[in-house]
Design a protein around this motif. Structure first.
Motif, PDB file in Angstrom:
ATOM      1  N   HIS A 170      15.976 -25.541  -5.106  1.00  0.00           N
ATOM      2  CA  HIS A 170      14.624 -25.982  -5.553  1.00  0.00           C
ATOM      3  C   HIS A 170      14.354 -27.280  -5.017  1.00  0.00           C
ATOM      4  O   HIS A 170      13.197 -27.710  -5.066  1.00  0.00           O
ATOM      5  N   GLU A 173      15.181 -29.463  -0.312  1.00  0.00           N
ATOM      6  CA  GLU A 173      14.524 -30.163   0.807  1.00  0.00           C
ATOM      7  C   GLU A 173      14.053 -31.435   0.647  1.00  0.00           C
ATOM      8  O   GLU A 173      14.114 -32.443   1.267  1.00  0.00           O
ATOM      9  N   GLU A 215      11.597 -24.371   7.694  1.00  0.00           N
ATOM     10  CA  GLU A 215      11.137 -23.160   8.382  1.00  0.00           C
ATOM     11  C   GLU A 215      11.869 -21.955   7.684  1.00  0.00           C
ATOM     12  O   GLU A 215      11.481 -20.945   7.754  1.00  0.00           O
ATOM     13  N   LYS A 216      12.930 -22.184   6.859  1.00  0.00           N
ATOM     14  CA  LYS A 216      13.615 -21.081   5.953  1.00  0.00           C
ATOM     15  C   LYS A 216      13.707 -21.450   4.732  1.00  0.00           C
ATOM     16  O   LYS A 216      14.415 -22.316   4.232  1.00  0.00           O
ATOM     17  N   LYS A 217      13.384 -20.519   3.668  1.00  0.00           N
ATOM     18  CA  LYS A 217      13.101 -20.703   2.338  1.00  0.00           C
ATOM     19  C   LYS A 217      14.530 -20.933   2.036  1.00  0.00           C
ATOM     20  O   LYS A 217      15.619 -20.141   2.080  1.00  0.00           O
ATOM     21  N   ARG A 219      17.647 -20.784  -0.014  1.00  0.00           N
ATOM     22  CA  ARG A 219      18.170 -19.842  -1.271  1.00  0.00           C
ATOM     23  C   ARG A 219      19.928 -20.216  -1.497  1.00  0.00           C
ATOM     24  O   ARG A 219      20.626 -20.565  -0.803  1.00  0.00           O
TER      25      ARG A 219
END
Length: 242
Positions: A170, A173, A215-217, A219
Protein backbone atom coordinates in the motif's frame (compact mmCIF):
# COMPACT_ATOMS: atom_id res chain seq x y z
CA UNK A 1 17.71 -28.32 24.45
CA UNK A 2 18.73 -31.79 25.63
CA UNK A 3 20.56 -34.41 23.60
CA UNK A 4 17.34 -35.59 22.01
CA UNK A 5 16.54 -32.06 20.83
CA UNK A 6 13.63 -31.55 23.23
CA UNK A 7 13.04 -28.11 24.71
CA UNK A 8 14.56 -27.31 28.10
CA UNK A 9 12.30 -26.27 31.00
CA UNK A 10 12.03 -22.56 31.75
CA UNK A 11 13.54 -21.57 28.42
CA UNK A 12 12.31 -19.06 25.85
CA UNK A 13 13.00 -20.02 22.23
CA UNK A 14 12.99 -17.47 19.41
CA UNK A 15 12.13 -19.62 16.41
CA UNK A 16 12.51 -18.54 12.79
CA UNK A 17 9.83 -19.80 10.42
CA UNK A 18 9.63 -19.74 6.59
CA UNK A 19 9.05 -16.42 4.85
CA UNK A 20 6.99 -18.21 2.22
CA UNK A 21 8.11 -21.67 1.19
CA UNK A 22 7.23 -24.14 3.96
CA UNK A 23 10.13 -26.39 2.95
CA UNK A 24 12.54 -23.82 4.38
CA UNK A 25 11.65 -24.92 7.92
CA UNK A 26 14.68 -26.41 9.70
CA UNK A 27 14.66 -29.79 11.47
CA UNK A 28 15.77 -28.13 14.70
CA UNK A 29 12.96 -25.57 14.56
CA UNK A 30 10.40 -28.33 14.03
CA UNK A 31 11.71 -30.28 17.01
CA UNK A 32 11.50 -27.21 19.24
CA UNK A 33 7.94 -26.43 18.17
CA UNK A 34 6.95 -30.04 18.84
CA UNK A 35 8.49 -30.16 22.30
CA UNK A 36 7.82 -26.76 23.88
CA UNK A 37 4.89 -26.34 26.23
CA UNK A 38 3.46 -23.33 24.40
CA UNK A 39 3.93 -21.39 21.16
CA UNK A 40 3.40 -17.62 21.29
CA UNK A 41 2.45 -16.61 17.75
CA UNK A 42 1.96 -13.25 16.07
CA UNK A 43 -1.17 -14.66 14.41
CA UNK A 44 -2.29 -18.07 15.63
CA UNK A 45 -4.23 -18.74 12.42
CA UNK A 46 -1.18 -18.19 10.25
CA UNK A 47 1.00 -20.29 12.54
CA UNK A 48 -1.61 -23.05 12.63
CA UNK A 49 -1.22 -23.52 8.86
CA UNK A 50 2.50 -24.20 9.40
CA UNK A 51 1.92 -26.45 12.40
CA UNK A 52 -0.78 -28.46 10.64
CA UNK A 53 1.49 -28.92 7.63
CA UNK A 54 4.04 -30.64 9.88
CA UNK A 55 1.57 -32.39 12.17
CA UNK A 56 2.48 -30.32 15.25
CA UNK A 57 -0.20 -30.11 17.95
CA UNK A 58 1.50 -27.82 20.50
CA UNK A 59 -0.94 -25.26 22.00
CA UNK A 60 -0.66 -21.69 20.72
CA UNK A 61 -1.46 -18.28 22.16
CA UNK A 62 -1.44 -14.92 20.43
CA UNK A 63 1.39 -12.49 21.07
CA UNK A 64 1.52 -9.27 19.05
CA UNK A 65 1.91 -5.52 19.41
CA UNK A 66 -1.69 -5.03 20.56
CA UNK A 67 -1.59 -7.45 23.50
CA UNK A 68 2.08 -7.53 24.55
CA UNK A 69 1.46 -5.55 27.76
CA UNK A 70 -0.76 -8.26 29.23
CA UNK A 71 0.72 -11.22 27.40
CA UNK A 72 4.39 -10.84 28.40
CA UNK A 73 3.71 -11.32 32.16
CA UNK A 74 1.69 -14.43 31.31
CA UNK A 75 4.55 -15.88 29.26
CA UNK A 76 7.04 -15.10 32.03
CA UNK A 77 4.78 -16.86 34.51
CA UNK A 78 4.77 -19.97 32.34
CA UNK A 79 8.57 -19.88 32.21
CA UNK A 80 8.72 -19.47 36.01
CA UNK A 81 6.56 -22.58 36.35
CA UNK A 82 9.13 -24.53 34.34
CA UNK A 83 7.35 -24.51 31.00
CA UNK A 84 9.22 -23.89 27.77
CA UNK A 85 7.87 -21.27 25.35
CA UNK A 86 8.59 -20.68 21.66
CA UNK A 87 7.97 -17.31 20.04
CA UNK A 88 7.23 -17.20 16.31
CA UNK A 89 6.20 -14.44 13.93
CA UNK A 90 3.99 -14.81 10.87
CA UNK A 91 7.09 -15.24 8.74
CA UNK A 92 10.84 -15.08 9.21
CA UNK A 93 12.83 -14.40 12.34
CA UNK A 94 10.98 -13.00 15.38
CA UNK A 95 12.26 -9.67 16.66
CA UNK A 96 12.76 -8.17 13.20
CA UNK A 97 10.06 -5.46 12.88
CA UNK A 98 7.75 -7.20 15.35
CA UNK A 99 7.32 -7.16 19.17
CA UNK A 100 9.35 -10.29 20.01
CA UNK A 101 12.10 -8.10 21.41
CA UNK A 102 9.86 -7.07 24.30
CA UNK A 103 9.46 -10.56 25.71
CA UNK A 104 13.16 -11.31 25.06
CA UNK A 105 14.26 -8.35 27.19
CA UNK A 106 11.73 -9.20 29.91
CA UNK A 107 12.86 -12.85 30.02
CA UNK A 108 16.53 -11.86 30.22
CA UNK A 109 15.78 -9.38 33.00
CA UNK A 110 14.18 -12.22 34.97
CA UNK A 111 17.16 -14.50 34.43
CA UNK A 112 15.53 -16.98 32.05
CA UNK A 113 17.47 -18.63 29.24
CA UNK A 114 16.71 -17.27 25.77
CA UNK A 115 17.77 -19.46 22.85
CA UNK A 116 17.71 -18.49 19.16
CA UNK A 117 16.64 -21.06 16.57
CA UNK A 118 17.91 -19.35 13.42
CA UNK A 119 16.40 -19.53 9.99
CA UNK A 120 14.97 -17.40 7.18
CA UNK A 121 14.77 -13.63 7.25
CA UNK A 122 13.56 -11.56 4.32
CA UNK A 123 16.13 -8.79 4.64
CA UNK A 124 19.10 -11.17 4.22
CA UNK A 125 17.43 -13.12 1.42
CA UNK A 126 16.87 -9.93 -0.58
CA UNK A 127 20.27 -8.44 0.20
CA UNK A 128 22.37 -11.41 -0.92
CA UNK A 129 20.73 -11.56 -4.37
CA UNK A 130 20.58 -7.79 -4.89
CA UNK A 131 23.95 -7.48 -6.59
CA UNK A 132 24.67 -4.48 -4.36
CA UNK A 133 27.37 -4.34 -1.68
CA UNK A 134 26.77 -6.79 1.15
CA UNK A 135 29.91 -6.25 3.23
CA UNK A 136 28.36 -3.21 4.93
CA UNK A 137 24.64 -2.52 5.09
CA UNK A 138 22.05 -0.88 7.32
CA UNK A 139 18.58 -2.25 8.02
CA UNK A 140 15.92 0.43 8.56
CA UNK A 141 12.81 -1.74 8.77
CA UNK A 142 9.66 0.23 7.95
CA UNK A 143 10.06 3.98 7.57
CA UNK A 144 7.86 6.10 9.87
CA UNK A 145 4.48 6.65 8.24
CA UNK A 146 4.19 10.28 9.35
CA UNK A 147 6.24 11.83 12.14
CA UNK A 148 9.96 11.62 11.53
CA UNK A 149 9.69 10.24 7.99
CA UNK A 150 11.32 13.20 6.24
CA UNK A 151 14.10 13.30 8.83
CA UNK A 152 14.83 9.62 8.32
CA UNK A 153 14.92 10.02 4.54
CA UNK A 154 17.34 12.92 4.81
CA UNK A 155 19.59 10.84 7.05
CA UNK A 156 19.56 7.97 4.54
CA UNK A 157 20.66 10.35 1.79
CA UNK A 158 24.08 10.49 3.49
CA UNK A 159 24.31 6.74 4.18
CA UNK A 160 27.30 5.08 2.46
CA UNK A 161 26.22 1.54 3.34
CA UNK A 162 23.65 -0.43 1.36
CA UNK A 163 20.17 0.39 2.69
CA UNK A 164 17.55 -2.29 3.33
CA UNK A 165 13.92 -1.40 4.01
CA UNK A 166 10.64 -3.23 4.44
CA UNK A 167 7.46 -1.85 2.87
CA UNK A 168 3.83 -2.83 2.41
CA UNK A 169 2.19 -2.94 -1.04
CA UNK A 170 0.00 0.00 0.00
CA UNK A 171 2.93 2.37 0.58
CA UNK A 172 5.71 1.08 -1.65
CA UNK A 173 4.98 3.52 -4.51
CA UNK A 174 5.09 6.48 -2.12
CA UNK A 175 8.29 5.23 -0.53
CA UNK A 176 10.07 4.80 -3.86
CA UNK A 177 9.05 8.29 -4.98
CA UNK A 178 10.28 9.80 -1.73
CA UNK A 179 13.54 7.83 -1.83
CA UNK A 180 14.13 9.16 -5.36
CA UNK A 181 13.45 12.70 -4.19
CA UNK A 182 15.64 12.49 -1.08
CA UNK A 183 18.50 10.25 -2.28
CA UNK A 184 18.64 11.01 -5.97
CA UNK A 185 18.54 8.34 -8.66
CA UNK A 186 20.38 5.25 -7.40
CA UNK A 187 20.38 1.54 -8.08
CA UNK A 188 17.63 -0.32 -6.29
CA UNK A 189 16.23 -3.84 -6.02
CA UNK A 190 12.60 -4.53 -5.16
CA UNK A 191 12.17 -8.08 -3.85
CA UNK A 192 8.56 -9.22 -3.64
CA UNK A 193 6.93 -12.42 -2.34
CA UNK A 194 10.30 -13.98 -1.49
CA UNK A 195 10.38 -17.82 -1.71
CA UNK A 196 6.72 -17.88 -2.81
CA UNK A 197 5.17 -18.90 -6.12
CA UNK A 198 5.09 -15.34 -7.49
CA UNK A 199 8.54 -14.27 -6.25
CA UNK A 200 9.84 -11.29 -8.19
CA UNK A 201 13.05 -9.23 -8.22
CA UNK A 202 13.04 -5.87 -9.95
CA UNK A 203 16.47 -4.36 -10.57
CA UNK A 204 17.09 -0.88 -11.92
CA UNK A 205 17.28 2.74 -10.85
CA UNK A 206 14.85 4.34 -8.41
CA UNK A 207 13.29 6.23 -11.32
CA UNK A 208 12.77 2.91 -13.15
CA UNK A 209 11.21 1.39 -10.04
CA UNK A 210 8.74 4.29 -9.79
CA UNK A 211 7.59 3.63 -13.36
CA UNK A 212 7.47 -0.13 -12.78
CA UNK A 213 5.21 0.24 -9.73
CA UNK A 214 2.96 2.75 -11.49
CA UNK A 215 2.44 0.30 -14.35
CA UNK A 216 1.98 -2.83 -12.25
CA UNK A 217 -0.24 -2.86 -9.16
CA UNK A 218 1.96 -3.68 -6.15
CA UNK A 219 1.11 -6.96 -4.45
CA UNK A 220 2.71 -8.72 -1.50
CA UNK A 221 5.29 -7.48 0.97
CA UNK A 222 8.40 -5.78 -0.37
CA UNK A 223 12.05 -5.63 0.61
CA UNK A 224 13.74 -2.55 -0.86
CA UNK A 225 17.52 -2.63 -1.26
CA UNK A 226 19.14 0.68 -2.24
CA UNK A 227 22.81 1.38 -2.89
CA UNK A 228 24.50 3.79 -0.51
CA UNK A 229 25.88 7.16 -1.53
CA UNK A 230 29.34 7.01 -3.05
CA UNK A 231 31.97 7.83 -0.45
CA UNK A 232 33.88 11.04 -1.22
CA UNK A 233 37.31 10.43 -2.68
CA UNK A 234 40.09 11.46 -0.31
CA UNK A 235 42.71 13.32 -2.32
CA UNK A 236 45.76 15.27 -1.20
CA UNK A 237 45.12 18.84 -0.16
CA UNK A 238 46.93 21.61 -2.03
CA UNK A 239 49.34 22.17 0.85
CA UNK A 240 50.32 18.51 1.40
CA UNK A 241 54.02 17.87 0.97
CA UNK A 242 55.21 15.07 -1.28
Amino acid sequence: MNRQGAAAPGTLYIVATPIGNLQDMSHRALEVLRSVSLIAAEDTRTTRVLLDHYGITTPTVSYHSHNEVRRVPQLLERLAEGSSVAVVSDAGTPGISDPAGVVVRAALDRGFSVVPIPGPTALVAALVVSGLRTDRFVFEGFLPVKKGRRTRLNELAKEERTIVLYESPHRVERTIRELLEALGDRRVVLARELTKMFEEHFRGMLSDAAVHLAEKKPRGEYVIVVEGVEAPKRGRSAGTAM
